[in-house]
Design a protein around this motif. Structure first.
Motif, PDB file in Angstrom:
ATOM      1  N   ARG A 279       0.780  -1.179   0.057  1.00 45.85           N
ATOM      2  CA  ARG A 279       0.074  -0.026  -0.093  1.00 45.85           C
ATOM      3  C   ARG A 279       0.686   1.208  -0.105  1.00 45.85           C
ATOM      4  O   ARG A 279       0.380   2.365  -0.498  1.00 45.85           O
ATOM      5  N   ILE A 280       2.091   1.266   0.648  1.00 47.99           N
ATOM      6  CA  ILE A 280       2.810   2.414   0.574  1.00 47.99           C
ATOM      7  C   ILE A 280       4.076   2.481  -0.238  1.00 47.99           C
ATOM      8  O   ILE A 280       4.239   3.210  -1.078  1.00 47.99           O
ATOM      9  N   LYS A 281       5.046   1.770   0.080  1.00 49.52           N
ATOM     10  CA  LYS A 281       6.457   1.508  -0.691  1.00 49.52           C
ATOM     11  C   LYS A 281       6.051   1.399  -2.048  1.00 49.52           C
ATOM     12  O   LYS A 281       6.853   2.396  -2.836  1.00 49.52           O
ATOM     13  N   LEU A 282       5.304   0.598  -2.676  1.00 44.90           N
ATOM     14  CA  LEU A 282       5.071   0.273  -4.016  1.00 44.90           C
ATOM     15  C   LEU A 282       4.671   1.950  -4.812  1.00 44.90           C
ATOM     16  O   LEU A 282       5.267   2.123  -5.771  1.00 44.90           O
ATOM     17  N   GLY A 283       3.757   2.339  -4.376  1.00 44.80           N
ATOM     18  CA  GLY A 283       3.263   3.879  -4.816  1.00 44.80           C
ATOM     19  C   GLY A 283       4.360   4.709  -4.818  1.00 44.80           C
ATOM     20  O   GLY A 283       4.637   5.406  -5.559  1.00 44.80           O
ATOM     21  N   LEU A 284       4.968   4.761  -3.825  1.00 43.18           N
ATOM     22  CA  LEU A 284       6.446   5.751  -3.408  1.00 43.18           C
ATOM     23  C   LEU A 284       7.287   5.483  -4.393  1.00 43.18           C
ATOM     24  O   LEU A 284       8.075   6.292  -5.128  1.00 43.18           O
ATOM     25  N   MET A 285       7.705   4.037  -4.828  1.00 42.14           N
ATOM     26  CA  MET A 285       8.838   3.867  -5.467  1.00 42.14           C
ATOM     27  C   MET A 285       8.357   4.202  -7.012  1.00 42.14           C
ATOM     28  O   MET A 285       9.361   4.796  -7.788  1.00 42.14           O
ATOM     29  N   LEU A 286       7.104   3.979  -7.462  1.00 42.46           N
ATOM     30  CA  LEU A 286       6.697   4.411  -8.889  1.00 42.46           C
ATOM     31  C   LEU A 286       6.235   5.766  -8.823  1.00 42.46           C
ATOM     32  O   LEU A 286       5.950   6.103 -10.123  1.00 42.46           O
ATOM     33  N   HIS A 287       6.248   6.507  -7.924  1.00 45.86           N
ATOM     34  CA  HIS A 287       5.473   7.818  -7.801  1.00 45.86           C
ATOM     35  C   HIS A 287       4.036   7.846  -8.359  1.00 45.86           C
ATOM     36  O   HIS A 287       3.513   8.734  -9.277  1.00 45.86           O
ATOM     37  N   ASP A 288       3.393   6.845  -8.185  1.00 50.00           N
ATOM     38  CA  ASP A 288       2.075   6.509  -8.869  1.00 50.00           C
ATOM     39  C   ASP A 288       0.796   6.645  -7.836  1.00 50.00           C
ATOM     40  O   ASP A 288       0.671   6.010  -7.150  1.00 50.00           O
ATOM     41  N   PRO A 289       0.095   7.871  -8.291  1.00 50.12           N
ATOM     42  CA  PRO A 289      -1.147   7.922  -7.525  1.00 50.12           C
ATOM     43  C   PRO A 289      -2.107   6.725  -7.886  1.00 50.12           C
ATOM     44  O   PRO A 289      -2.976   6.626  -6.861  1.00 50.12           O
ATOM     45  N   GLU A 290      -1.908   6.046  -8.683  1.00 47.67           N
ATOM     46  CA  GLU A 290      -2.816   4.761  -9.147  1.00 47.67           C
ATOM     47  C   GLU A 290      -2.902   3.874  -7.934  1.00 47.67           C
ATOM     48  O   GLU A 290      -3.873   2.983  -7.838  1.00 47.67           O
ATOM     49  N   GLU A 291      -1.611   3.827  -7.280  1.00 47.56           N
ATOM     50  CA  GLU A 291      -1.516   2.864  -6.173  1.00 47.56           C
ATOM     51  C   GLU A 291      -1.987   3.431  -4.757  1.00 47.56           C
ATOM     52  O   GLU A 291      -1.378   2.814  -3.753  1.00 47.56           O
ATOM     53  N   GLU A 292      -2.567   4.537  -4.673  1.00 40.12           N
ATOM     54  CA  GLU A 292      -2.847   4.796  -3.320  1.00 40.12           C
ATOM     55  C   GLU A 292      -4.266   4.159  -3.014  1.00 40.12           C
ATOM     56  O   GLU A 292      -4.889   3.834  -3.750  1.00 40.12           O
TER      57      GLU A 292
END
Length: 427
Positions: A279-292
């Protein structure tokens, strides 16, 4: 919205000096386990009761909104959705270690979702996805659908229809029901990327007299059916943890040892693989708001905070209900304190550090920078705030493993995540 990688389930977390224990539960139950597990079940029951109560309040607000669609009534419904997330997110600590909860949970909190299954989407969403034939099926606009080669009559949007479409075609992102389906219908897509702003669906999308977006009556029927299902499913969760419920009976097995095992599995897996990783590191790594997590409403900071609070609740054996009353009793914290005060002190310190990191993230969001902006590329300060949350969650997982070592409970496996353990695999 699609996942960028497949989560490696049940990957053990390596911790220097603390071996992860695996195998079959061998240790005999501590005398305190029964009381700890009973209180754990009481907290679960109270949390799901609060989730049900707030969902019923959301249901009433949505009824009023659909009766008189306006920005004012829509905003009230949105506020009740946000309020309903507070107790529910704290119940996620009961996942992973409790099979009955895991089997049920997807009905209410599955994410991420391909919102094109439900309703109209922007042109930038695309028209196809090779992994999902129902990527733009748009149930609201279409009275017939083809699912796995079979014709489906969608002329009447009912709870039964929506339940049948959950993960239709075996695709996990075909989320037709639950909190996030309701969130999408209330807010609409967030088309702002990592810039300011949440979804901005107009209230007139539900106004049959001044209809925007087309199919306003069917959209209202979908929102009603999805909310009715949420209430029904939460009633099932309350029943599972009631006095004679199956989930309560399961955690009381082996004189409460099964409950303590479930408690620690839930704490570790939610801390590490699920929250810190997926929920957190993945979106942060990709800088992707679709992962929030709460991507349509920009409520993600609050959901993460309440997940962390739920982890703390089950360790200290205390939960503050929405009415202000407190459910508390025998706790794992007290047991560990008596066995190894330093381990308990370390665990409490890590839990407190996580809440401090979460507080910083929440304050930043409440100050005007939403979570999807924090994880945006080039936002050095925002990225650092979110990374601190990840680090704190990972650190507290090490202390959970130390608690396991003190108790000598074997067979607990903590979920891992490629974004934490094998970042090179993340695409």
């Amino acid at each position: 919205m699609t996942m960028s990688f497949s989560l490696n389930k049940m990957l053990l977390v390596p911790v220097a000096g603390v071996a992860m224990l695996a195998g079959v539960v061998q240790a005999s139950a501590e005398p305190a386990f029964k009381a700890i597990s009973s209180n754990y079940a009481n907290i679960a029951h109270a949390g799901y009761e609060d989730s049900l109560k707030t969902a019923e309040e959301l249901q009433e607000a949505i009824k009023q909104f659909l009766k008189q669609p306006s920005k004012a009534t829509q905003d009230i419904a949105k506020d009740f959705w946000i309020a309903a997330r507070i107790p529910y997110q704290q119940t996620e600590a009961f996942r992973f270690g409790n099979k009955l909860v895991d089997d049920w949970e997807g009905k209410v909190n599955a994410w991420p979702l391909d919102e094109g299954l439900i309703d109209y989407v922007s042109k930038g969403y695309g028209i196809e996805n090779e992994e999902n034939p129902l990527y733009i099926a748009n149930v609201i606009a279409n009275k017939s659908l083809k699912v796995a080669g079979k014709d489906v009559d969608a002329s009447n949007i009912t709870p039964d229809l929506l339940e049948s479409l959950q993960e239709a075609g075996g695709v996990e992102s075909n989320v037709a029901i639950g909190y996030h389906a309701i969130e999408f219908l209330l807010w609409g897509q967030d088309l702002n990327g990592t810039k300011a702003g949440a979804g901005a669906r107009p209230a007139t999308d539900f106004d049959t007299a001044k209809c925007t977006g087309g199919n306003c009556g069917r959209r209202a029927a979908y929102l009603t059916a999805a909310t009715d299902l949420l209430v029904k499913d939460l009633k099932d969760a309350v029943a599972m943890w009631a006095k004679n419920g199956k989930a309560r009976a399961a955690v009381m097995g082996n004189d409460g040892a099964d409950g303590v095992k479930a408690l620690l599995t839930g704490m570790g897996s939610l801390s590490y693989g699920e929250l810190a990783g997926e929920r957190i590191k993945l979106g942060l790594m990709l800088h992707d708001p679709e992962e929030e997590h709460d991507c349509f409403s920009d409520n993600t900071h609050a959901s993460h905070y309440n997940d962390a609070k739920g982890i703390r609740n089950v360790y200290v054996g205390s939960y503050k209900r929405v009415d202000g009353s407190v459910v508390s009793g025998a706790s794992l914290a007290d047991l560990i304190k008596g066995k190894d005060a330093k381990v308990n002190e370390g665990m409490m310190s890590r839990l407190d550090a996580t809440m401090t990191a979460m507080d910083a993230m929440v304050k930043r969001a409440e100050g005007g920078e939403a979570y999807d902006q924090m994880i945006g590329e080039g936002n050095k300060d925002g990225n650092a705030v979110v990374q601190k949350v990840v680090d704190s969650l990972a650190d507290q997982t090490k202390d959970i493993q130390r608690v396991l070592a003190v108790l000598d409970i074997k067979g607990v496996e903590i979920e891992g995540s490629d974004s934490l353990d094998n970042p090179a695999k993340v695409k």
